[in-house]
Scaffold this active site. Structure first.
Site, short mmCIF file in Angstrom:
data_model
loop_
_atom_site.label_atom_id
_atom_site.label_comp_id
_atom_site.label_asym_id
_atom_site.label_seq_id
_atom_site.Cartn_x
_atom_site.Cartn_y
_atom_site.Cartn_z
CE1 TYR A 1 -4.25 -0.91 -0.79
CE2 TYR A 1 -3.55 -2.72 0.63
CZ TYR A 1 -4.75 -2.39 -0.13
OH TYR A 1 -5.59 -2.43 -0.63
NE ARG B 1 -2.73 -0.19 -5.75
CZ ARG B 1 -4.37 -0.78 -4.70
NH1 ARG B 1 -4.45 -1.67 -4.34
NH2 ARG B 1 -5.17 0.29 -5.13
CD GLN C 1 -16.39 1.22 -9.19
OE1 GLN C 1 -16.42 1.50 -10.52
NE2 GLN C 1 -16.19 -0.06 -9.37
CG ASP D 1 -7.37 7.72 -7.40
OD1 ASP D 1 -8.17 8.88 -7.10
OD2 ASP D 1 -7.44 6.98 -7.85
CG HIS E 1 -13.82 0.30 -4.11
ND1 HIS E 1 -14.23 -0.32 -5.17
CD2 HIS E 1 -15.65 -0.21 -3.40
CE1 HIS E 1 -15.17 -0.31 -5.39
NE2 HIS E 1 -15.75 -0.75 -4.90
N GLY F 1 -15.83 5.87 -16.90
CA GLY F 1 -14.62 4.58 -16.89
C GLY F 1 -14.26 3.57 -15.69
CG ASN G 1 -15.65 3.28 -20.46
OD1 ASN G 1 -13.85 2.64 -20.66
ND2 ASN G 1 -15.47 2.24 -19.45
#
Ligand SMILES: [Zn+2]
Length: 273
Positions: free
Chosen positions: A73, A76, A108, A111, A128, A212, A238
């Site tokens: 993590y 990331r 979702q 970031d 999330h 997206g 998208n």
């Protein structure tokens, strides 16, 4: 470019809709250079073993090897912090500014780019979680805390700091902290992920803009189907065709194929002033 007929439809739907929801997924962040972590770039080596993200992002893995999970993590998070919000993110800030209480953003993405761009925490449901935050692994409270500044953010492939775990503790009770993200072997809830709030929002949504995301997780699927079931309009943005584009098409919705960093600013220009 949005053709004039579609532009007119969008304009009138944005004017008439009481509640407008935007649902975003990995696609909008990919345009800021953030990989999905579901593809090959998400593999992570622990010792001599290579792990798929669907294995790393689990409570089971955290119980077994919390250091490895935190190292992953940290990496990331460093990748996310290196990236900047793109014109698609900024268009959603402008959309919120113009629509006010009629607007909800459900994302979702973990970031944190929507908040960094300037969308309000109260109208942004991070279903999330957010990789920049942590919480108590023992759930002593519903508190969510920023990951401390001294945690490495350099784009290193792997932090060698084996003392990470001693630093990542719950400020309330001193237990081990965990990343504030929904893992594959966990369920949505209201306290941490605004689950019921998202469903309530979907229930009253007249216009849903899907950005997206391809429909591979359960809650987004649920949201899109709820909006369609009550006769709401779905607009799919998208770069490729996907399940939500097909659903939109089959319900007289609107499909705009192309990068959302282009289509979202174009849509915002159509908003009634
Ligand atoms: Zn605690």
């Amino acid at each position: 470019m949005i053709d004039s007929r579609t532009a007119a439809r969008l304009r009138s739907h944005f004017r008439a809709a009481g509640s407008i929801t935007v649902l975003t997924g990995a696609g909008i962040s990919a345009e800021s250079g953030i990989p999905t972590f579901r593809g090959p770039e998400g593999y992570w080596t622990v010792g001599s073993q290579s792990y798929h993200p669907q294995k790393m992002a689990t409570h089971a893995m955290f119980s077994k090897d919390p250091l490895a999970v935190w190292q992953w993590y940290c990496y990331r998070r460093a990748v996310c912090l290196q990236a900047d919000p793109n014109p698609g993110h900024r268009a959603l800030v402008e959309m919120e500014r113009q629509l006010g209480e009629r607007f909800t953003l459900i994302t979702q993405n973990v970031d944190g780019l929507h908040l960094r761009a300037g969308n309000s925490p109260s109208r942004t449901y991070q279903i999330h979680g957010n990789i920049n935050w942590m919480r108590c692994s023992m759930e002593c409270s519903a508190g969510i805390y920023p990951v401390p500044d001294f945690i490495p953010t350099a784009p290193v492939s792997k932090t060698t700091d084996t003392g990470l775990l001693e630093k990542l503790v719950c400020p309330e009770c001193g237990s081990r902290a965990r990343p504030h993200v929904l893992w594959f072997d966990e369920s949505y809830d209201e306290t941490f992920y605004r689950f019921e709030s998202s469903l309530r929002t979907a229930q009253k949504t007249d216009l849903l803009v899907v950005v997206g995301t391809s429909g591979s997780t359960t809650l987004p699927n649920h949201i899109v189907n709820m909006v369609l079931a009550q006769g709401g309009l779905v607009v799919d943005l998208n770069i490729t065709s996907n399940l939500f584009a097909e659903l939109a098409r089959s319900h007289q919705g609107i499909v705009l194929q192309g990068p959302s960093s282009q289509t979202l600013p174009e849509i915002v220009k159509l908003l009634p002033r």
